[in-house]
Design an enzyme around this catalytic site. Structure first.
Site, short mmCIF file in Angstrom:
data_model
loop_
_atom_site.label_atom_id
_atom_site.label_comp_id
_atom_site.label_asym_id
_atom_site.label_seq_id
_atom_site.Cartn_x
_atom_site.Cartn_y
_atom_site.Cartn_z
CE LYS A 33 44.42 33.45 36.41
NZ LYS A 33 44.69 34.74 35.74
CB SER A 70 41.51 36.82 36.61
OG SER A 70 42.68 36.59 35.86
CB SER A 94 44.86 38.76 35.41
OG SER A 94 43.56 39.11 35.02
#
Lengths: 491, 105, 474
Positions: free
Chosen positions: A79, A154, A178
């Site tokens: 990420k 996310s 997330s």
């Protein structure tokens, strides 16, 4: 990737047997990313040189007859909020669009140490604040199960990367869901370990007391492999847990769920959940019962406080963590002010107002409110008490249950533009994932069905603090006896 | 304490000052309405009696504690070079970060 | 102008003597080019986390124990939020509602003491330099470990504030916690001061004084502020709650900002740092490290060595000085000359060379040897200073120095006789006067020999040789 195995476990095994060549794997993955990702938008950038160099070394070591690590040949996406030395790390924010990391996050360093191959950074909601990856300042990420469907967030880029076979494992971070929620919406398996299990050093903070480094993969077995490599105390992270998780070996211990006590909290398995989702997760619970699980109806009354408590605590901590972006030491500096003319206050205010997107600004203001003089006793402190109450209720439940189950998301992936605009409704969408975040307990999401129009539906499993192995074991047995996790999008 | 319903332009301006965020005029009302909605919804916590359970709020933020033995040993290490320290800085001069003239906070 | 009682409270920051910073392994050094003592953690780079320094907690605990404070076994770091370019994270890591220690006191006069409110640990900020192109930020100091000691408003006059700081510094130094050098910034002080009518128990509006960079400045600034506030009140005015900066060169304070609205620091427990839980064993271990405190040491010196108040105060001003004194005595020096030489000769000489006592080129045994030679009259007061200066440069033994300098006494008759004869030949009238019974005329002859020998002639031998020679000649 038709010629190669697709789970991390199988790839690593083939590598160690000498059946695969790491350079070929990396080349094939980079090609696949180059051909599919312009449309999917999972990756912000790829680490071609780094991945290739590491692959070359790995192949050399294999030829030299050295023993290879448990992640040998496993291509891993990470990420955009995890630091990789010399690469950009932007956390989806314009504020950090040019920020280059001077070191690699502990959680990623450990993966490379175990011969994993970091391949690129995946798109995300700005600083992790969002549930659709749409608050990213850089690009739109699309769900492989439908280009007009949101991927969740996310860690949307990580979920899409795994779902579209762009990498075998993708690392995410989970503050209030997330990792789990995008895993659910994209039909992959995602794990948020116990808080502190995987070190946070090198993770760009959203809300420090809730942030967990997690991972997404195709199977629970792969996640167990990842957790074995990534977990363990880090002297650089005072909140990291002293003991590493060794869970892979636990998976071989069971082929059914006989004697496993399964709690199904009412508050998380009814109200606010779409019928199709509820039907699919209830069917999964029934299957788990058929596999020997002892299903117990139970209650988690404080769950109703979870969304308010989560959003007050997360935003108060976020307002604090994001105070460092002042346009002085790194990050976006406004070009609208002239240092010889203006005051530093103008520079900071202007830089922050330009560098942060609307959702981040809203959350910073909410968090500032919650922790400000005259309000913190009624908001921040109350939220801490609510969190404590929820932790206590979970602890009590885990005296009677080994694992708790619920849907991961109350809905399957909505279409872009089709979801709620007002923040309260959006925040309520997280109602099923934030309880485990507040309690710091391990939670996993796994595919368990689909809607009539083919959108993935997922089941969430939660276990006692420190018992990551319990959710992985349950998911592994479930996946031994079901096909949901094998369903692939048409690309 | 003012009622949470009283989230008005003044409070938004105050929060903006604390957080160093300037909200453009044309977005202020929208933002005010959103914040108000959230604050009203989250006021439910203030109406709940958590004290009865005798919970310690401190334990909620941190799930563990540190003993003296877990603290870092006081050993100095060679720090990164000045170039590394300033690598991401928007403006530098004389091996320092540069910012507009500081006015007392 | 005796209508008001002065009320003063002090907030003192003391730099803890650690090798590395409070939350990072960057080295702590007073000097250094800008930004050469900066770890990623000190810039508050995205992704970094603080790592608390054990030594800082130990030293702060010692300081608190030495001040009679109560150690809080459960303490917590908190974030204090404000934006300023010298504060890279937008918050300072400090302690708020759960500090390391509460209570304690400092003696501020005969029968007077000032209670302490609390002692907590926090990190320092960076340094700003204002230039034409803008403000330059140097983070070398950012993250350095500090203890903040907050007093109760028990101080009633500027002189007591001065004594407070003096005594506080003494104790902190003794406990081995900090060198507390206000000029170098390892001890800093802010003062809160207000006036209230005599007999009242309601505090007046308080003013915060900053930029107090030495003990003398604290004293001067407080005296100025007493005069200023008295004048304001006498004229029927009101004191404004504000922060005032002291301008020593002007001899006045000036308003920096009003404090009508208290800043909102939005303290939060730092979620990156679990609360610190200490145990009694830790506290006991720290207590054992403190050793004797200045007051106890002063009493011991008074009793054991019969030294004056002035002497014991000078010796107990610093732990190293007292320790050195004891080494001198152990090496055979008498207490009084040991004290005098240490305080009046060695320390000024080291200061001149910018050396600390522990870096002294003269060892305690070396100085003790010199004192013994002085005592047995091998050296005179005058020659002993020459030897001392030589020792500072060369690090040899005192006896060797005497040889090097050719300073040995001329105490054999064979060497001295020719000089005596020469003197009598040079000053025959003096010799005649002595022979005639004017005894004090011998001083002129002695003086001449001493001048020629640069004081090396043994006075007793010289006297007897002169007399026998004059008697034999007449």
């Amino acid at each position: 990737m038709s010629t190669s195995p697709t789970t991390a476990t199988a790839i690593a095994k083939a590598m160690r047997n000498g059946d695969l060549c790491a350079v070929d794997i990396v080349q094939a993955q980079l090609q696949r990313i180059a051909s599919l990702d312009p449309e999917l938008g999972a990756f912000c950038s790829t680490f071609d040189d780094r991945a290739t160099a590491n692959a070359v070394r790995l192949d050399e070591r294999q030829k030299a007859g050295e023993s290879l690590g448990p992640l040998a040949g496993v291509v891993i996406g990470s990420k955009d909020n995890l630091l990789v030395e010399n690469e950009l790390a932007s956390a989806g924010s314009r504020m950090l669009s040019t920020f280059r990391a001077p070191f690699t996050a502990t959680s990623l360093q450990r993966l490379e140490l175990h011969d994993g191959l970091l391949i690129g950074r995946t798109n995300m909601d700005e600083f992790g604040m969002g549930s659709t990856t749409e608050t990213s300042a850089f690009q739109k990420t699309r769900n492989p199960f439908g280009k007009d469907l949101v991927p969740g967030g996310s860690s949307g880029g990580s979920a899409v990367a795994v779902a579209a076979d762009l990498c075998a494992i993708a690392i995410g971070s989970d503050t209030g869901g997330s990792v789990r929620q995008p895993a659910a919406l994209c039909g992959v398996t995602g794990l948020k370990p116990t808080y502190g299990r995987v070190p946070r050093y090198g993770l760009i903070a959203y809300a420090s007391s809730l942030d967990c480094v997690g991972a997404l993969a195709r199977t629970a077995e792969d996640l167990a492999l990842w957790l074995d490599c990534a977990s363990g105390q880090d002297p650089a992270d005072a909140t990291s847990l002293p003991t590493p998780a060794t869970v892979s070996h636990m998976l071989a211990e069971r082929s059914d769920l006989k004697g496993v006590r399964i709690g199904v909290p009412r508050e998380l398995n009814g109200e606010g959940v779409d019928d199709e989702v509820l039907t699919a997760t209830q069917a999964a619970v029934a299957q788990i019962r058929d596999l020997g699980g002892e299903v117990i109806d139970c209650a988690l009354p404080s769950a109703k406080h979870a969304v308010p408590a989560y959003y007050l605590l997360a935003t108060a901590e976020a307002a604090s963590n994001l105070a460092r972006y002042d346009g002085v030491h790194y990050g976006n500096r406004t070009e609208q002010t002239d240092p010889s003319q203006q005051s530093s206050i103008d520079t900071t205010t202007q830089s922050r107002s330009e560098g942060f997107g609307a959702e981040v600004q809203l959350r910073i203001l909410l968090g500032t409110f919650a922790s400000s003089y005259g309000y913190s006793a009624q908001f921040y402190e109350r939220a801490r008490l609510a969190r404590r109450a929820l932790q206590r209720e979970f602890a009590q439940l885990f005296e009677r249950c080994d694992v708790l189950l619920s849907p991961t998301s109350p809905t399957a992936a909505p279409h872009f533009g089709d979801h709620e605009e007002d923040p309260l409704a959006r925040y309520m969408w997280d109602a099923l994932t934030v309880p485990a975040s507040l309690a710091g307990i391990p939670a996993l999401s796994m595919p368990c069905g689909q809607t009539a129009d083919g959108r993935p539906i997922a089941l969430q499993a939660m276990a006692k603090h420190g018992h990551d192995g319990h959710v992985l074991q349950l998911a592994h047995v479930f996946q031994m006896h079901s096909q949901h996790h094998l369903r692939r999008p048409q690309l | 304490m003012p009622k949470p319903q009283a989230i008005d332009a003044n409070l938004i301006a105050h929060l903006g000052e604390l957080a160093r965020i300037r909200v453009p005029e044309d977005r202020q009302e929208e933002l005010r309405a959103k914040l108000q909605q959230l604050v009203v919804a989250f006021s439910t916590l203030a109406e709940t009696d958590f004290e009865a359970a005798g919970d310690d709020a401190n334990a909620a933020t941190s799930m563990r504690t540190m003993t003296a033995d877990e603290l870092r040993k006081d050993t100095a290490e060679t720090p990164p070079s000045v170039d590394q320290v300033l690598a991401n800085a928007p403006q530098t001069a004389a091996h320092c970060f540069v910012v507009a003239r500081v006015v007392e906070p | 102008m005796t209508g008001y009682t002065t009320v003063i409270g002090l907030e003192v920051h003391v730099q803890l003597g650690t090798n590395s910073k409070l939350f990072s392994p960057a080295p702590v050094a007073a000097l250094g080019d800008p930004n050469t003592r900066v770890h990623h953690v000190d810039i508050g780079l995205p992704g970094v986390l603080p790592r608390p320094n054990r030594r800082a907690i130990e030293l702060a605990t010692r300081a608190a124990l030495a001040l009679g404070s109560e150690i809080q076994l459960y303490s917590e770091f908190a974030r204090k939020h404000y934006f300023y370019p010298d504060l890279p994270k937008g918050y300072q890591i400090s302690q708020f509602d759960l500090p390391l220690a509460l209570g304690g006191s400092v003696v501020i006069g005969e029968g007077r003491s000032c209670r302490l409110h609390r002692l907590h640990v926090e990190e320092d900020a960076g340094k700003l330099t204002h230039t034409a192109i803008g403000t330059l930020v140097d983070l070398n100091r950012a993250g350095v470990a500090l203890a903040e000691i907050v007093s109760e408003p028990d101080i009633r006059e500027p002189k007591e504030a001065h004594t407070f700081l003096h005594r506080l510094r003494e104790v902190i130094r003794f406990a081995g916690v900090s060198d507390c050098d206000m000029e170098l910034g390892s001890m800093r002080c802010d003062a809160n001061i207000s006036l209230m009518p005599i007999g009242s128990d309601t505090y007046g509006t308080k003013v915060e004084l900053k930029n107090l960079n030495s003990m003398k400045m604290v004293h001067r600034a407080l005296e100025y502020e007493v005069r200023r506030q008295t004048a304001v009140l006498a004229a029927g005015g009101k004191v404004i709650a504000e922060t005032r900066g002291w301008h020593d060169e002007l001899g006045e304070s000036r308003s920096m900002r009003s404090k009508e609205t208290a800043p909102d620091y939005r303290y939060l427990p730092d979620p990156d740092l679990p609360p610190i839980v200490l145990d009694e064993a830790f506290v006991t271990a720290q207590r054992e490290q403190i050793g004797e405190l200045p007051e106890d040491r002063r009493n011991r010196y008074r009793q054991t060595h019969c030294l004056s108040d002035q002497d014991v105060t000078a010796l107990a001003q610093d732990r190293d000085i007292g320790d050195w004194f004891e080494l001198l005595v152990a090496a055979g020096a008498d207490a009084k000359p040991a004290c005098n030489w240490l305080i009046e000769e060695l320390l000024p000489a080291l200061r001149e060379r910018k050396l600390k006592l522990l870096q002294s080129p003269i060892s305690a045994t070396g100085l003790a040897e010199l004192l013994t030679l002085l005592k047995d009259k091998t050296l005179t007061q005058k020659t002993s200073r020459l030897v001392f200066a030589h020792l500072l440069e060369t690090n040899v033994s005192a006896k060797q120095a005497i040889k090097d300098l050719g300073l040995g006494k001329i105490d054999d008759p064979a060497s001295l006789q020719p000089l005596v004869d020469a003197a009598i030949a040079e000053m025959p009238q003096a010799a005649r006067a002595v022979a005639a019974g004017t005894d004090r005329a011998i001083d002129a002859l002695k003086g001449l020999v001493m001048r020629k020998t640069r004081g090396r002639a043994d006075p007793g031998l010289l006297d007897s040789l002169l007399r026998t020679t004059i008697a034999a000649n007449s």
